[in-house]
Write an enzyme that holds these catalytic residues in place. Structure first.
Site, mmCIF file in Angstrom:
data_model
loop_
_atom_site.group_PDB
_atom_site.id
_atom_site.type_symbol
_atom_site.label_atom_id
_atom_site.label_comp_id
_atom_site.label_asym_id
_atom_site.label_seq_id
_atom_site.Cartn_x
_atom_site.Cartn_y
_atom_site.Cartn_z
ATOM 1 N N LYS A 27 0.837 -1.213 0.000
ATOM 2 C CA LYS A 27 0.000 0.000 0.000
ATOM 3 C C LYS A 27 0.855 1.239 0.000
ATOM 4 O O LYS A 27 2.028 1.227 0.417
ATOM 5 C CB LYS A 27 -0.975 0.023 1.184
ATOM 6 C CG LYS A 27 -0.329 0.033 2.586
ATOM 7 C CD LYS A 27 0.078 1.403 3.118
ATOM 8 C CE LYS A 27 0.776 1.322 4.465
ATOM 9 N NZ LYS A 27 1.524 2.489 4.856
ATOM 10 N N PRO A 112 9.067 -4.069 0.020
ATOM 11 C CA PRO A 112 10.185 -3.692 0.894
ATOM 12 C C PRO A 112 9.910 -4.041 2.361
ATOM 13 O O PRO A 112 8.788 -3.860 2.842
ATOM 14 C CB PRO A 112 10.290 -2.176 0.705
ATOM 15 C CG PRO A 112 9.663 -1.902 -0.624
ATOM 16 C CD PRO A 112 8.618 -2.969 -0.836
ATOM 17 N N GLY A 116 7.370 0.938 5.151
ATOM 18 C CA GLY A 116 6.234 1.859 5.112
ATOM 19 C C GLY A 116 5.240 1.517 4.019
ATOM 20 O O GLY A 116 4.403 2.338 3.637
ATOM 21 N N ALA A 118 3.475 -1.564 4.237
ATOM 22 C CA ALA A 118 2.622 -2.604 4.837
ATOM 23 C C ALA A 118 2.981 -4.010 4.356
ATOM 24 O O ALA A 118 2.102 -4.857 4.197
ATOM 25 C CB ALA A 118 1.143 -2.310 4.594
ATOM 26 N N GLY A 120 4.722 -6.387 6.014
ATOM 27 C CA GLY A 120 4.438 -7.348 7.087
ATOM 28 C C GLY A 120 2.942 -7.566 7.231
ATOM 29 O O GLY A 120 2.470 -8.698 7.428
ATOM 30 N N SER A 121 2.180 -6.489 7.113
ATOM 31 C CA SER A 121 0.715 -6.595 7.190
ATOM 32 C C SER A 121 0.182 -7.431 6.042
ATOM 33 O O SER A 121 -0.746 -8.236 6.209
ATOM 34 C CB SER A 121 0.078 -5.199 7.139
ATOM 35 O OG SER A 121 0.538 -4.415 8.208
ATOM 36 N N ALA A 122 0.765 -7.252 4.859
ATOM 37 C CA ALA A 122 0.338 -8.037 3.696
ATOM 38 C C ALA A 122 0.540 -9.521 3.968
ATOM 39 O O ALA A 122 -0.332 -10.348 3.670
ATOM 40 C CB ALA A 122 1.137 -7.617 2.457
ATOM 41 N N ASP A 154 -2.806 -1.904 9.873
ATOM 42 C CA ASP A 154 -2.863 -1.891 8.405
ATOM 43 C C ASP A 154 -3.325 -3.218 7.807
ATOM 44 O O ASP A 154 -3.526 -3.307 6.591
ATOM 45 C CB ASP A 154 -1.460 -1.593 7.827
ATOM 46 C CG ASP A 154 -1.038 -0.145 8.015
ATOM 47 O OD1 ASP A 154 -1.896 0.692 8.372
ATOM 48 O OD2 ASP A 154 0.149 0.148 7.801
HETATM 49 O O1 C5P Z 1 -1.001 -1.568 14.579
HETATM 50 P P1 C5P Z 1 0.439 -1.809 14.389
HETATM 51 O O2 C5P Z 1 0.949 -3.007 15.163
HETATM 52 O O3 C5P Z 1 0.863 -1.872 12.954
HETATM 53 O O4 C5P Z 1 1.178 -0.548 14.983
HETATM 54 C C1 C5P Z 1 2.556 -0.518 15.206
HETATM 55 C C2 C5P Z 1 2.890 0.665 16.089
HETATM 56 O O5 C5P Z 1 2.718 1.876 15.341
HETATM 57 C C3 C5P Z 1 2.017 0.825 17.312
HETATM 58 O O6 C5P Z 1 2.512 0.086 18.395
HETATM 59 C C4 C5P Z 1 2.104 2.320 17.565
HETATM 60 O O7 C5P Z 1 3.332 2.648 18.181
HETATM 61 C C5 C5P Z 1 2.155 2.886 16.159
HETATM 62 N N1 C5P Z 1 0.817 3.264 15.642
HETATM 63 C C6 C5P Z 1 0.200 4.382 16.164
HETATM 64 N N2 C5P Z 1 -1.037 4.740 15.693
HETATM 65 C C7 C5P Z 1 -1.643 4.026 14.722
HETATM 66 C C8 C5P Z 1 -1.012 2.898 14.150
HETATM 67 C C9 C5P Z 1 0.232 2.530 14.657
HETATM 68 O O8 C5P Z 1 0.735 5.038 17.053
HETATM 69 N N3 C5P Z 1 -2.837 4.411 14.282
#
Ligand code: C5P
Length: 315
Positions: A27, A112, A116, A118, A120-122, A154
């Site tokens: 993304k 990558p 940035g 996503a 890992g999310s993918a 994500d």
């Molecule tokens: O949700 P995810 O595990 O991808 O988020 C990783 C980190 O990014 C969170 O622990 C937080 O520090 C930050 N984050 C945030 N606000 C969001 C999404 C992520 O602060 N809306």
């Protein structure tokens, strides 16, 4: 098969499935408006997600225990333990159904790592759909999305793809209309930690002493997307994390400049970075900008892609 069609896998007398491969997109954030830190540490977002045609593939095959392998140029940077979102997805899905997550997950990595975009999310979304199909669970899209939200902010978008507005911490999705856009991505050396970039955002905001407004998706950005108008989109792209990413990696400014000098309509950091994204008018311009970025020596690799791309799809 799309995520929405996953329920078909539950059908009765079909022969046992021996391997399922799911393709999942990266993304870019066309608009990333970030609010103040919440009591739970997350930030409320107005996140205009676009899935782009750069994909990882996750293949699930039956195994004695849960194992993860990875191939691709950056495979050595991918954790293969239970911190990998693909492994966590298999564990969460299995636990919900009282199953043993006895599966081998192979990730063919093209997105990558810690970039940035996503990636890992993918892999989490891809593994979730692949396991659901392999195990014949027939989970509904709503059930899969719930597990995705548990995996990360994500991950729900990685499952659905296309174009969407993510609110809350980014996990509450509403589909958006979008024309086709052309992009170039410049991959930087090394990754950036998303929590570190959000912490830097908080630090910069505190230092500036300004009130952080509630995040909103700009109406002119949404109109530009829907119209498929690259000039209008170039004028409205926004990433509130960009200053924080540049503060941690000042050299990214040179990459942004190199793409703009080569004729990109706009340049921005992708999500929390350090990948940089360049909006271009057409495939010819994409090739030119990608070539100039490579020649500039300000990035490690480039990719050309279009948006929107489909979400997690059986391959
Ligand atoms: O949700 P995810 O595990 O991808 O988020 C990783 C980190 O990014 C969170 O622990 C937080 O520090 C930050 N984050 C945030 N606000 C969001 C999404 C992520 O602060 N809306």
């Amino acid at each position: 098969m799309s995520a929405a069609g996953a329920g078909a896998a539950a059908a009765g007398a079909a022969p046992a499935v021996t391997a399922v491969t799911v393709r999942v997109p990266a993304k870019v954030n066309a608009g990333l408006a970030v609010g103040a830190a919440r009591p739970d540490g997350f930030h409320d977002l107005a996140n205009v997600f676009l899935a782009v045609s750069l994909y990882d593939e996750v293949t699930a095959t039956p195994a004695d225990t849960l194992t993860v392998t990875c191939s691709g140029p950056d495979a050595d940077q991918v954790p293969l333990d239970r911190t990998n979102l693909a492994a966590r997805a298999a564990e969460l899905l299995a636990a919900r159904h009282g199953l043993d997550p006895a599966v081998h997950l192979h990730i063919a990595k093209n997105i990558p790592v810690a970039g940035g975009m996503a990636g890992g999310s993918a892999d989490g979304a891809g593994a979730l759909l692949a396991c659901d199909l392999l195990w014949g669970l027939g989970s509904s899209p709503a059930e899969l999305l719930e597990i995705c939200a548990e995996l990360g902010s994500d991950v729900p978008f990685s499952l659905v793809g296309g174009a969407a507005l993510g609110t809350g911490r980014g996990e509450q999705l509403a589909p958006l209309e979008s024309g086709i856009f052309h992009w170039v991505f410049a991959v930087a050396d090394g990754g950036l930690s998303t929590p570190a970039v959000f912490r830097e955002f908080d630090r910069l905001a505190a230092a500036a002493g300004t009130e952080i407004p509630a995040p909103l998706a700009a109406p002119d950005l949404l109109a530009a997307l829907a119209a498929g108008d690259p000039d209008a989109l170039a004028a409205t792209l926004l990433n509130d994390l960009q200053a924080a990413a540049l503060s941690l990696r000042p050299e990214l400014a040179r990459t942004l400049d190199a793409g703009l000098d080569a004729g990109a309509l706009a340049a921005l950091v992708s999500g929390s970075g350090p990948t940089t994204a360049f909006l271009v008018r057409d495939p010819e311009s994409a090739a030119k900008v990608a070539g100039a970025l490579t020649a500039s020596g300000t990035c490690r690799a480039t990719s050309v892609a279009t948006s929107p791309a489909p979400g997690a799809t059986r391959h």
